[in-house]
Design a protein around this motif. Structure first.
Motif, PDB file in Angstrom:
ATOM      1  N   LEU A   1       0.701  -1.152  -0.020  1.00 40.48           N
ATOM      2  CA  LEU A   1       0.138  -0.114   0.026  1.00 40.48           C
ATOM      3  C   LEU A   1       1.014   1.175  -0.050  1.00 40.48           C
ATOM      4  CD1 LEU A   1      -2.660  -1.044   2.564  1.00 40.48           C
ATOM      5  CD2 LEU A   1      -3.092  -0.564   0.225  1.00 40.48           C
ATOM      6  N   ARG A   2       1.905   1.258   0.984  1.00 44.41           N
ATOM      7  CA  ARG A   2       2.735   2.350   0.831  1.00 44.41           C
ATOM      8  C   ARG A   2       3.622   2.930  -0.230  1.00 44.41           C
ATOM      9  NH1 ARG A   2       1.539   6.237   4.176  1.00 44.41           N
ATOM     10  NH2 ARG A   2       1.834   5.065   6.064  1.00 44.41           N
ATOM     11  N   LYS A   3       3.733   1.536  -0.861  1.00 42.49           N
ATOM     12  CA  LYS A   3       4.704   1.597  -2.125  1.00 42.49           C
ATOM     13  C   LYS A   3       3.759   2.233  -3.285  1.00 42.49           C
ATOM     14  CE  LYS A   3       7.032  -1.521  -5.406  1.00 42.49           C
ATOM     15  NZ  LYS A   3       7.330  -2.809  -5.858  1.00 42.49           N
ATOM     16  N   ASN A   4       2.501   1.747  -3.392  1.00 42.04           N
ATOM     17  CA  ASN A   4       1.778   2.371  -4.536  1.00 42.04           C
ATOM     18  C   ASN A   4       1.151   3.834  -4.285  1.00 42.04           C
ATOM     19  OD1 ASN A   4       1.569  -0.010  -5.834  1.00 42.04           O
ATOM     20  ND2 ASN A   4      -0.303  -0.754  -4.590  1.00 42.04           N
ATOM     21  N   GLU A   5       1.178   4.021  -2.959  1.00 38.84           N
ATOM     22  CA  GLU A   5       1.151   5.800  -2.576  1.00 38.84           C
ATOM     23  C   GLU A   5       2.400   6.414  -2.815  1.00 38.84           C
ATOM     24  OE1 GLU A   5      -0.938   7.979   1.264  1.00 38.84           O
ATOM     25  OE2 GLU A   5       0.509   6.542   1.714  1.00 38.84           O
TER      26      GLU A   5
ATOM     27  N   PRO B   1      -3.982  13.672   8.371  1.00 36.28           N
ATOM     28  CA  PRO B   1      -2.537  13.006   8.139  1.00 36.28           C
ATOM     29  C   PRO B   1      -2.280  13.156   6.774  1.00 36.28           C
ATOM     30  CG  PRO B   1      -4.210  11.388   8.414  1.00 36.28           C
ATOM     31  CD  PRO B   1      -4.928  12.498   8.932  1.00 36.28           C
ATOM     32  N   ILE B   2      -0.973  13.385   6.151  1.00 36.02           N
ATOM     33  CA  ILE B   2      -0.650  13.709   4.920  1.00 36.02           C
ATOM     34  C   ILE B   2       0.625  12.742   4.653  1.00 36.02           C
ATOM     35  CG2 ILE B   2      -1.940  15.921   4.358  1.00 36.02           C
ATOM     36  CD1 ILE B   2       0.863  17.012   4.388  1.00 36.02           C
ATOM     37  N   ARG B   3       0.784  12.420   3.346  1.00 34.86           N
ATOM     38  CA  ARG B   3       2.008  11.808   2.961  1.00 34.86           C
ATOM     39  C   ARG B   3       2.710  12.469   2.149  1.00 34.86           C
ATOM     40  NH1 ARG B   3       5.808   7.845   4.360  1.00 34.86           N
ATOM     41  NH2 ARG B   3       6.663   6.938   2.493  1.00 34.86           N
ATOM     42  N   VAL B   4       4.139  12.914   2.333  1.00 30.98           N
ATOM     43  CA  VAL B   4       4.629  14.074   1.571  1.00 30.98           C
ATOM     44  C   VAL B   4       5.849  13.541   0.881  1.00 30.98           C
ATOM     45  CG1 VAL B   4       5.775  16.258   1.926  1.00 30.98           C
ATOM     46  CG2 VAL B   4       3.988  15.953   3.391  1.00 30.98           C
ATOM     47  N   TYR B   5       6.109  14.135  -0.345  1.00 26.04           N
ATOM     48  CA  TYR B   5       7.125  13.595  -1.231  1.00 26.04           C
ATOM     49  C   TYR B   5       8.046  14.881  -1.590  1.00 26.04           C
ATOM     50  CZ  TYR B   5      10.139  11.912  -5.080  1.00 26.04           C
ATOM     51  OH  TYR B   5      11.111  11.647  -5.686  1.00 26.04           O
ATOM     52  N   VAL B   6       9.317  15.040  -1.146  1.00 24.48           N
ATOM     53  CA  VAL B   6       9.955  16.355  -1.659  1.00 24.48           C
ATOM     54  C   VAL B   6      11.205  15.971  -2.647  1.00 24.48           C
ATOM     55  CG1 VAL B   6      11.513  18.107  -0.626  1.00 24.48           C
ATOM     56  CG2 VAL B   6       9.585  17.064   1.026  1.00 24.48           C
ATOM     57  N   ARG B   7      11.186  16.619  -3.472  1.00 22.23           N
ATOM     58  CA  ARG B   7      12.166  16.303  -4.562  1.00 22.23           C
ATOM     59  C   ARG B   7      12.911  17.676  -4.999  1.00 22.23           C
ATOM     60  NH1 ARG B   7       9.423  13.860  -9.801  1.00 22.23           N
ATOM     61  NH2 ARG B   7      12.053  13.952 -10.783  1.00 22.23           N
ATOM     62  N   PRO B   8      14.257  17.599  -5.414  1.00 22.19           N
ATOM     63  CA  PRO B   8      14.671  18.763  -5.581  1.00 22.19           C
ATOM     64  C   PRO B   8      14.521  19.391  -7.212  1.00 22.19           C
ATOM     65  CG  PRO B   8      16.385  17.105  -5.792  1.00 22.19           C
ATOM     66  CD  PRO B   8      15.018  16.464  -5.398  1.00 22.19           C
TER      67      PRO B   8
ATOM     68  N   VAL C   1      -5.283   5.423   3.542  1.00 18.85           N
ATOM     69  CA  VAL C   1      -4.199   4.305   3.602  1.00 18.85           C
ATOM     70  C   VAL C   1      -4.054   3.897   5.028  1.00 18.85           C
ATOM     71  CG1 VAL C   1      -1.605   3.554   3.561  1.00 18.85           C
ATOM     72  CG2 VAL C   1      -2.942   5.092   1.280  1.00 18.85           C
ATOM     73  N   LEU C   2      -4.157   4.718   5.805  1.00 16.56           N
ATOM     74  CA  LEU C   2      -4.278   4.463   7.332  1.00 16.56           C
ATOM     75  C   LEU C   2      -5.162   3.774   7.869  1.00 16.56           C
ATOM     76  CD1 LEU C   2      -2.462   7.739   8.796  1.00 16.56           C
ATOM     77  CD2 LEU C   2      -1.118   5.680   8.389  1.00 16.56           C
ATOM     78  N   ALA C   3      -6.391   4.269   7.308  1.00 21.11           N
ATOM     79  CA  ALA C   3      -7.809   3.523   7.607  1.00 21.11           C
ATOM     80  C   ALA C   3      -7.586   1.974   7.069  1.00 21.11           C
ATOM     81  CB  ALA C   3      -8.822   4.034   7.080  1.00 21.11           C
ATOM     82  N   THR C   4      -7.064   1.705   5.977  1.00 24.21           N
ATOM     83  CA  THR C   4      -6.880   0.625   5.394  1.00 24.21           C
ATOM     84  C   THR C   4      -5.916  -0.164   6.323  1.00 24.21           C
ATOM     85  OG1 THR C   4      -7.120   1.339   2.961  1.00 24.21           O
ATOM     86  CG2 THR C   4      -6.096  -0.721   3.232  1.00 24.21           C
ATOM     87  N   PHE C   5      -4.761   0.355   6.572  1.00 23.52           N
ATOM     88  CA  PHE C   5      -3.989  -0.197   7.666  1.00 23.52           C
ATOM     89  C   PHE C   5      -4.811  -0.948   8.847  1.00 23.52           C
ATOM     90  CE2 PHE C   5      -0.064   1.576   5.717  1.00 23.52           C
ATOM     91  CZ  PHE C   5       0.525   0.440   5.492  1.00 23.52           C
ATOM     92  N   GLU C   6      -5.736   0.115   9.440  1.00 29.43           N
ATOM     93  CA  GLU C   6      -6.379  -0.315  10.747  1.00 29.43           C
ATOM     94  C   GLU C   6      -7.522  -1.375  10.451  1.00 29.43           C
ATOM     95  OE1 GLU C   6      -8.305   3.217  12.208  1.00 29.43           O
ATOM     96  OE2 GLU C   6      -9.301   1.923  13.962  1.00 29.43           O
ATOM     97  N   ARG C   7      -8.156  -1.315   9.229  1.00 27.53           N
ATOM     98  CA  ARG C   7      -9.163  -2.431   8.892  1.00 27.53           C
ATOM     99  C   ARG C   7      -8.473  -3.900   8.877  1.00 27.53           C
ATOM    100  NH1 ARG C   7     -11.307   1.549   5.768  1.00 27.53           N
ATOM    101  NH2 ARG C   7     -10.354   0.754   3.786  1.00 27.53           N
TER     102      ARG C   7
END
Length: 447
Positions: free
Chosen positions: A34-38, A120-127, A143-149
């Motif tokens: 899940l995290r990889k796809n996100e 909650p947010i997932r952040v990506y930083v690139r130069p 995604v976190l809700a999916t983790f919880e379920r």
């Protein structure tokens, strides 16, 4: 704790542990995917935004991050806050010092987690070129809700597996221990009734079948031992009754005041003879009772000296018999219990002297061969009928021709038991005249 409960707990614990381990692996694998796809989505979103920047150099980013959903919220950051483009009046992505280091080229691209308000947010930083960095964020609550379920689902699976495993283990333990229950019931029945005729039925399970066979063998041995004990007590009672009756009769006769001095001396001699016979019988019975007992006082001794000592006693007891000894003359060392070996030899000599009429001859021979020493005793008595040769060492066995001679029928049985206890043999051999017995014992090491 009963064995059934213990087996149930062990089986249930093993199944639950296996399911739990599998659940943890599933949780880790699914979470990673899940995290990889996100993160892949954030990378693609950042690529799309970079294309927008390339087509529109004045692009300043998505001004507001109110909804923070795909398309993701994006901001441009500079090494210093004063150089940041205006992000508008709405909520903006939280900018950290590490993000500005990416803009200045001091740090590489990275993913991180942050929050806008309670979201909650997932952040990506690139130069980016020209001392800038692109910060892309997307709401992470789905995604976190999916983790919880997923976690709850796996926990419920483990709990269900525990219940099913406990039930299955209990049924398996109950079925598996059913033969043991039958074995226990038989053992309890034997303990209550003392009936050793009961046997364990055969089982289809190999291990239980072996246990049942061993138990049945033990019962057979116990039954045989009890039968031998009962027989020994019955025979001993019978053999002791006759001399006791004679003792009581002679003792009563001694009370007669009119008894002459010669009669008193004759009765007293008879009493002493009967007491000696009873003592010998009791000692033989003690030896028979110890027939399975290993020798306790082991020592090395010269069998030649032991035979001479026993022959000296036999000569005094049977003065009308001629005794002779043939042997190598040197010491013949054996290892064993001196008292029991002396008793076995004395019984052999007493048996020969008892059946040898006066004037008769008892020939004793000692010889060593192949690590063993053999004592041969031959007499000139009536001999042993061939049909009795296989029974002369049985306890209390007396052949028809021997019943006219005083004796209890246990002396030769003692000889065989002592020989067996010392890893030797005692045999009765066919002989054209008289009786022939032999006692063979292993020589001591180094002899």
């Amino acid at each position: 704790m009963t064995l059934r409960l213990r087996m149930t707990l062990v089986i249930a614990a093993a199944i639950t542990l296996t399911v739990s381990l599998f659940a943890v692996l599933v949780y880790v694998f699914v979470g990673h995917e899940l995290r990889k796809n996100e993160d892949l989505s954030l990378r693609r979103e950042s690529d799309r935004i970079i294309q927008l920047i390339q087509t529109d150099p004045n692009w300043q980013g998505f001004s507001q991050c109110t909804w923070v959903r795909s398309p993701a919220c994006a901001q441009l950051v500079s090494p210093t806050p004063s150089e940041d483009p205006d992000s508008g009046a709405g909520p903006a992505l939280p900018i950290t010092a590490q993000m500005r280091e990416v803009a200045s080229g001091k740090s590489a691209a990275f993913f991180t987690e942050a929050a806008i308000g309670d979201d909650p947010i997932r952040v990506y930083v690139r130069p980016l070129p020209n001392q800038r960095a692109l910060v892309v964020g997307v709401r992470d609550d789905r995604v976190l809700a999916t983790f919880e379920r997923l976690g709850w689902l796996l926990a419920a699976t483990v709990l269900g597996a525990l219940v099913v495993a406990a039930g299955t283990a209990y049924v398996a333990a109950r079925r598996g221990l059913r033969p043991v229950d039958r074995l226990t019931a038989v053992a309890e029945s034997i303990a209550q009734t003392r009936n050793t005729d009961i046997r364990i039925p055969r089982s289809k399970t190999t291990e239980i079948n072996r246990l049942g066979s061993a138990f049945n063998t033990m019962l057979s041995e116990l039954e045989e031992s009890r039968r031998q004990q009962e027989q020994l007590i019955a025979d001993a009672s019978h053999e002791l009754r006759t001399p006791l009756t004679s003792l009581r009769t002679n003792a009563a006769m001694l009370r007669n005041p009119e008894l002459s001095q010669g009669s008193k001396e004759r009765i007293t001699g008879a009493l002493e003879h009967e007491l000696i016979a009873m003592q010998s019988l009791i000692e033989d019975l003690i030896d028979l009772a110890r027939h399975d007992e290993a020798p306790s006082f082991i020592e090395e001794m010269d069998l030649n000296e032991l035979v001479l000592f026993c022959m000296d006693n036999a000569e005094r007891r049977y003065p009308g018999v001629a005794w002779s000894l043939e042997g190598p003359g040197g010491p013949l060392l054996v290892t064993g219990e001196r008292v029991r070996l002396a008793r076995a030899i004395a019984n052999l000599l007493d048996n020969a002297g008892k059946f040898t009429p006066s004037p008769g001859h008892v020939r004793v021979a000692l010889g060593a061969s192949q690590g063993a020493v053999t004592l041969d005793v031959r007499d000139t008595g009536p001999g042993i009928p061939s049909e009795d040769l296989d029974h002369v060492f049985d306890r209390f066995y007396r052949s028809t021709s021997a019943r006219s001679v005083a004796g209890s029928g246990v002396g030769l049985a003692v000889v065989q038991h002592v020989a067996t206890a010392h890893h030797g043999t005692a045999k009765a051999h066919p002989s054209p005249s008289g009786a022939h017995f032999s006692l063979t014992l292993p020589l001591a090491e180094g002899n």
